[in-house]
Design a protein around this motif. Structure first.
Motif, PDB file in Angstrom:
ATOM      1  N   LYS A 161      49.833  38.887  15.150  1.00  0.00           N
ATOM      2  CA  LYS A 161      50.105  39.802  14.014  1.00  0.00           C
ATOM      3  C   LYS A 161      51.348  39.364  13.573  1.00  0.00           C
ATOM      4  O   LYS A 161      52.373  39.400  14.347  1.00  0.00           O
ATOM      5  N   GLY A 162      51.589  39.336  12.104  1.00  0.00           N
ATOM      6  CA  GLY A 162      52.830  39.224  11.806  1.00  0.00           C
ATOM      7  C   GLY A 162      52.884  38.782  10.342  1.00  0.00           C
ATOM      8  O   GLY A 162      51.906  38.644   9.669  1.00  0.00           O
ATOM      9  N   LEU A 163      54.133  38.898   9.680  1.00  0.00           N
ATOM     10  CA  LEU A 163      54.410  38.457   8.081  1.00  0.00           C
ATOM     11  C   LEU A 163      55.223  37.441   8.109  1.00  0.00           C
ATOM     12  O   LEU A 163      56.352  37.384   8.636  1.00  0.00           O
ATOM     13  N   LEU A 164      54.782  36.308   7.351  1.00  0.00           N
ATOM     14  CA  LEU A 164      55.610  35.325   7.058  1.00  0.00           C
ATOM     15  C   LEU A 164      55.838  35.124   5.897  1.00  0.00           C
ATOM     16  O   LEU A 164      55.146  35.277   4.676  1.00  0.00           O
ATOM     17  N   LEU A 192      49.268  38.184   8.374  1.00  0.00           N
ATOM     18  CA  LEU A 192      48.259  37.592   9.473  1.00  0.00           C
ATOM     19  C   LEU A 192      47.946  38.634  10.365  1.00  0.00           C
ATOM     20  O   LEU A 192      48.818  39.240  10.780  1.00  0.00           O
ATOM     21  N   ASP A 193      46.280  38.633  10.787  1.00  0.00           N
ATOM     22  CA  ASP A 193      46.036  39.335  11.680  1.00  0.00           C
ATOM     23  C   ASP A 193      44.890  38.362  12.492  1.00  0.00           C
ATOM     24  O   ASP A 193      43.933  38.275  11.712  1.00  0.00           O
ATOM     25  N   ALA A 194      45.140  37.745  13.455  1.00  0.00           N
ATOM     26  CA  ALA A 194      44.154  36.983  14.000  1.00  0.00           C
ATOM     27  C   ALA A 194      43.867  36.902  15.560  1.00  0.00           C
ATOM     28  O   ALA A 194      44.777  37.476  16.240  1.00  0.00           O
ATOM     29  N   SER A 195      42.491  36.621  15.829  1.00  0.00           N
ATOM     30  CA  SER A 195      42.138  36.604  17.341  1.00  0.00           C
ATOM     31  C   SER A 195      41.164  35.420  17.584  1.00  0.00           C
ATOM     32  O   SER A 195      40.939  34.659  16.607  1.00  0.00           O
ATOM     33  N   GLU A 196      40.679  35.281  18.616  1.00  0.00           N
ATOM     34  CA  GLU A 196      39.709  34.443  19.249  1.00  0.00           C
ATOM     35  C   GLU A 196      38.391  34.638  18.303  1.00  0.00           C
ATOM     36  O   GLU A 196      37.578  33.692  18.289  1.00  0.00           O
ATOM     37  N   HIS A 197      38.264  35.809  17.720  1.00  0.00           N
ATOM     38  CA  HIS A 197      36.921  36.002  17.118  1.00  0.00           C
ATOM     39  C   HIS A 197      37.116  35.907  15.591  1.00  0.00           C
ATOM     40  O   HIS A 197      36.111  35.827  14.800  1.00  0.00           O
ATOM     41  N   GLY A 198      38.176  35.689  15.280  1.00  0.00           N
ATOM     42  CA  GLY A 198      38.348  35.380  13.764  1.00  0.00           C
ATOM     43  C   GLY A 198      39.870  35.862  13.032  1.00  0.00           C
ATOM     44  O   GLY A 198      40.699  36.383  14.042  1.00  0.00           O
ATOM     45  N   GLY A 199      39.901  36.197  11.919  1.00  0.00           N
ATOM     46  CA  GLY A 199      41.240  36.788  11.298  1.00  0.00           C
ATOM     47  C   GLY A 199      41.014  37.381   9.842  1.00  0.00           C
ATOM     48  O   GLY A 199      40.057  36.998   9.294  1.00  0.00           O
ATOM     49  N   ASP A 200      42.267  37.781   9.450  1.00  0.00           N
ATOM     50  CA  ASP A 200      42.183  38.232   7.985  1.00  0.00           C
ATOM     51  C   ASP A 200      43.682  38.111   7.580  1.00  0.00           C
ATOM     52  O   ASP A 200      44.634  38.314   8.525  1.00  0.00           O
ATOM     53  N   ALA A 201      43.720  37.255   6.592  1.00  0.00           N
ATOM     54  CA  ALA A 201      45.016  36.713   6.190  1.00  0.00           C
ATOM     55  C   ALA A 201      45.236  37.146   4.619  1.00  0.00           C
ATOM     56  O   ALA A 201      44.236  36.767   3.726  1.00  0.00           O
ATOM     57  N   ARG A 202      46.206  37.571   4.106  1.00  0.00           N
ATOM     58  CA  ARG A 202      46.485  38.081   2.791  1.00  0.00           C
ATOM     59  C   ARG A 202      47.786  37.109   2.326  1.00  0.00           C
ATOM     60  O   ARG A 202      48.696  37.031   2.794  1.00  0.00           O
ATOM     61  N   LEU A 203      47.334  36.362   1.318  1.00  0.00           N
ATOM     62  CA  LEU A 203      48.043  35.051   0.881  1.00  0.00           C
ATOM     63  C   LEU A 203      48.702  35.393  -0.463  1.00  0.00           C
ATOM     64  O   LEU A 203      47.735  35.604  -1.558  1.00  0.00           O
ATOM     65  N   THR A 204      50.095  35.222  -0.603  1.00  0.00           N
ATOM     66  CA  THR A 204      50.514  35.137  -2.050  1.00  0.00           C
ATOM     67  C   THR A 204      51.472  33.996  -2.202  1.00  0.00           C
ATOM     68  O   THR A 204      51.999  33.673  -1.119  1.00  0.00           O
ATOM     69  N   ILE A 205      51.639  33.504  -3.479  1.00  0.00           N
ATOM     70  CA  ILE A 205      52.343  32.577  -3.685  1.00  0.00           C
ATOM     71  C   ILE A 205      53.257  32.870  -4.972  1.00  0.00           C
ATOM     72  O   ILE A 205      52.602  33.120  -6.066  1.00  0.00           O
ATOM     73  N   ALA A 206      54.565  32.686  -5.238  1.00  0.00           N
ATOM     74  CA  ALA A 206      55.243  32.922  -6.454  1.00  0.00           C
ATOM     75  C   ALA A 206      55.900  31.908  -6.674  1.00  0.00           C
ATOM     76  O   ALA A 206      56.860  31.496  -5.672  1.00  0.00           O
ATOM     77  N   SER A 207      56.171  30.962  -7.727  1.00  0.00           N
ATOM     78  CA  SER A 207      56.811  29.945  -7.964  1.00  0.00           C
ATOM     79  C   SER A 207      56.714  28.702  -6.992  1.00  0.00           C
ATOM     80  O   SER A 207      57.732  28.451  -6.268  1.00  0.00           O
ATOM     81  N   LEU A 230      42.009  35.673   2.944  1.00  0.00           N
ATOM     82  CA  LEU A 230      41.341  34.839   3.666  1.00  0.00           C
ATOM     83  C   LEU A 230      40.583  35.544   4.772  1.00  0.00           C
ATOM     84  O   LEU A 230      41.297  36.180   5.624  1.00  0.00           O
ATOM     85  N   LEU A 231      39.482  35.095   4.851  1.00  0.00           N
ATOM     86  CA  LEU A 231      38.568  35.795   6.124  1.00  0.00           C
ATOM     87  C   LEU A 231      38.049  34.518   6.999  1.00  0.00           C
ATOM     88  O   LEU A 231      37.469  33.740   6.434  1.00  0.00           O
ATOM     89  N   TRP A 232      38.141  34.728   8.083  1.00  0.00           N
ATOM     90  CA  TRP A 232      37.389  33.771   8.910  1.00  0.00           C
ATOM     91  C   TRP A 232      36.686  34.326  10.260  1.00  0.00           C
ATOM     92  O   TRP A 232      37.226  35.424  10.744  1.00  0.00           O
ATOM     93  N   LYS A 233      35.774  33.691  10.775  1.00  0.00           N
ATOM     94  CA  LYS A 233      34.914  34.307  11.602  1.00  0.00           C
ATOM     95  C   LYS A 233      34.524  33.223  12.765  1.00  0.00           C
ATOM     96  O   LYS A 233      34.087  32.173  12.424  1.00  0.00           O
ATOM     97  N   VAL A 248      34.754  30.405   6.902  1.00  0.00           N
ATOM     98  CA  VAL A 248      35.803  30.592   6.271  1.00  0.00           C
ATOM     99  C   VAL A 248      35.612  31.033   4.800  1.00  0.00           C
ATOM    100  O   VAL A 248      34.753  30.346   4.004  1.00  0.00           O
ATOM    101  N   GLN A 249      36.296  32.253   4.560  1.00  0.00           N
ATOM    102  CA  GLN A 249      35.680  32.713   3.267  1.00  0.00           C
ATOM    103  C   GLN A 249      37.046  32.994   2.706  1.00  0.00           C
ATOM    104  O   GLN A 249      37.799  33.748   3.040  1.00  0.00           O
ATOM    105  N   VAL A 250      37.205  32.564   1.196  1.00  0.00           N
ATOM    106  CA  VAL A 250      38.242  32.973   0.303  1.00  0.00           C
ATOM    107  C   VAL A 250      37.644  34.150  -0.700  1.00  0.00           C
ATOM    108  O   VAL A 250      36.657  33.685  -1.445  1.00  0.00           O
ATOM    109  N   LYS A 251      38.222  35.325  -0.979  1.00  0.00           N
ATOM    110  CA  LYS A 251      37.944  36.349  -1.550  1.00  0.00           C
ATOM    111  C   LYS A 251      39.122  36.795  -2.619  1.00  0.00           C
ATOM    112  O   LYS A 251      40.456  36.707  -2.284  1.00  0.00           O
ATOM    113  N   ASN A 252      38.440  37.045  -3.933  1.00  0.00           N
ATOM    114  CA  ASN A 252      39.400  37.824  -4.845  1.00  0.00           C
ATOM    115  C   ASN A 252      40.845  36.878  -5.056  1.00  0.00           C
ATOM    116  O   ASN A 252      41.982  37.248  -5.161  1.00  0.00           O
ATOM    117  N   ALA A 253      40.414  35.594  -5.259  1.00  0.00           N
ATOM    118  CA  ALA A 253      41.652  34.449  -5.378  1.00  0.00           C
ATOM    119  C   ALA A 253      41.783  34.495  -6.888  1.00  0.00           C
ATOM    120  O   ALA A 253      40.803  34.402  -7.627  1.00  0.00           O
TER     121      ALA A 253
END
Length: 393
Positions: A161-164, A192-207, A230-233, A248-253
């Motif tokens: 888990k962490g914030l990049l 990011l929050d990831a494990s061997e079962h999958g994960g959830d990531a919130r991605l933002t890009i500015a400029s 981003l969700l992956w299982k 791998v699923q992309v939602k609300n992009a």
């Protein structure tokens, strides 16, 4: 004192508090202010040379684990890599004479660019070291917490888990001719929050930008703004020898740049077979739906993927010369090996469609033939239509 690393030389000052149990060191806390230090953290890594290093180092050893923590430590290496002051802690579980069986790592602030630069000199594991060299990452991780069970290169269980922030990752072209490569990005923020079962990531890009090798003729896509979930299982196979199933699923992009605004959703999964082939594990199956609006029609050609022939892409470039892109919808569904599904007899065999509505357009439906497609440039005898509505499919 038997140090857990090889210290060749160094100058400076330190003070420490040491604990011994049955005549053996079991814990130590050391404040250091050193210069010209050369040490090797493990037998299989290169020496690490410091111009200067300062801060507090704490180490504790038990029968089955070693904990190493640094507080307010900063350093500068001999090749001018600077590490800003921060706190980190590493614990690895290991009994005497046995390989490590797992561990935990946490960091208040971690410069992954600097970490990648010194990766060959710290015991990260060969797989992670090669990955860092390939990705050439830049950015800062805050509030990082990780744990794993098993070898670091191939853990059986893990959690991260962490914030990049300010994240940049290098793209990599596909090894297959005409294939889609690994995407890259610049100036992104990732929760990011990831494990061997999958994960959830919130991605933002500015400029920032996305680099999509093998997707567009110009692979670098500039972005004013992007946000997505981003969700992956990952599901273990019933056959222990078979690879795990991944989705791998992309939602609300949602995204925007000087050319248009858009939104999309997507679902990717590997094929049921093996290797890289039609029906193989890669490139896999994709289901993608997207919309564009508020766009510049003359830039439509830039977003036509390489799966469309060069002649078609250049026709759109020269024919659709101006206008407002009111709306556009695009859909991809099927085995990416067959993209763009020229031979599909029905939607079950694959689907690829782009439909756009353009207003106030200037449209040369029979433009001059550009020399770039191998034919002599000729002036079209057909008139160019101006201020018209056009449906492009």
């Amino acid at each position: 004192v038997a140090l857990p690393f090889e210290l060749s030389e160094g100058a400076g000052a330190l003070r420490g508090w040491f604990e011994l149990k049955d005549g053996e060191p079991s814990a130590a806390t050391v404040d250091v202010a050193l210069r010209a230090v050369t040490l090797r953290l493990a037998a299989n890594v290169d020496p690490l040379e410091f111009e200067q290093v300062q801060g507090r180092v704490r180490m504790q050893r038990s029968a089955d684990a070693v904990t190493l923590a640094v507080q307010r430590v900063s350093f500068q290496t001999g090749d001018n890599i600077r590490w800003p002051e921060g706190d980190m802690a590493l614990t690895w579980r290991q009994r005497a004479g046995e390989p490590p069986s797992g561990g935990e790592f946490s960091a208040q602030r971690l410069d992954i660019g600097a970490m990648a630069q010194i990766a060959s000199r710290i015991p990260l594991g060969e797989a992670l070291r090669k990955l860092l060299a390939d990705l050439r990452p830049q950015g800062v991780v805050t509030d990082l917490a990780t744990s794993w069970v098993g070898p670091l290169d191939a853990p059986t269980r893990y959690r991260a888990k962490g914030l990049l922030s300010g994240l940049a990752l290098a793209a990599r072209p596909s090894d297959e001719p005409g294939g889609v490569g690994r995407p890259g990005l610049r100036n992104a923020t990732l929760q990011l929050d990831a494990s061997e079962h999958g994960g959830d990531a919130r991605l933002t890009i500015a400029s920032g930008e996305l680099d999509l090798p093998g997707v567009f003729e110009d692979p670098v896509l500039p972005l004013d703004q992007l946000s997505a979930q981003l969700l992956w299982k990952i599901t273990p196979s019933k056959d222990a020898a078979a690879p795990r199933a991944i989705t791998v699923q992309v939602k609300n992009a949602q995204f925007s740049n000087p050319d248009a605004r858009g939104e999309l959703s997507a679902l990717w999964s590997p094929g049921v077979g093996t290797g890289v082939a039609r029906g193989g594990r890669y490139p896999g199956r994709l289901e993608l739906d997207g919309k564009l609006s508020n766009g510049h029609a003359e830039r439509t050609y830039r977003y036509l993927p390489l799966g469309i022939s060069r002649d078609t892409r250049e026709y759109v470039q020269h024919a659709l010369q101006a206008g407002k892109l009111v709306s556009a919808a695009f859909r991809v569904k099927g085995d990416l090996w067959d993209f763009p599904f020229y031979n599909a007899r029905s939607s079950k065999d694959g689907e690829f469609r782009i439909a756009a509505r353009v207003e106030e357009a200037r449209y040369a439906f029979a433009p001059g033939s550009p020399a770039s497609v191998g034919r002599a440039a000729v002036a079209s005898t057909w008139p160019t239509l101006a201020d018209v509505g056009v449906d492009v499919v």
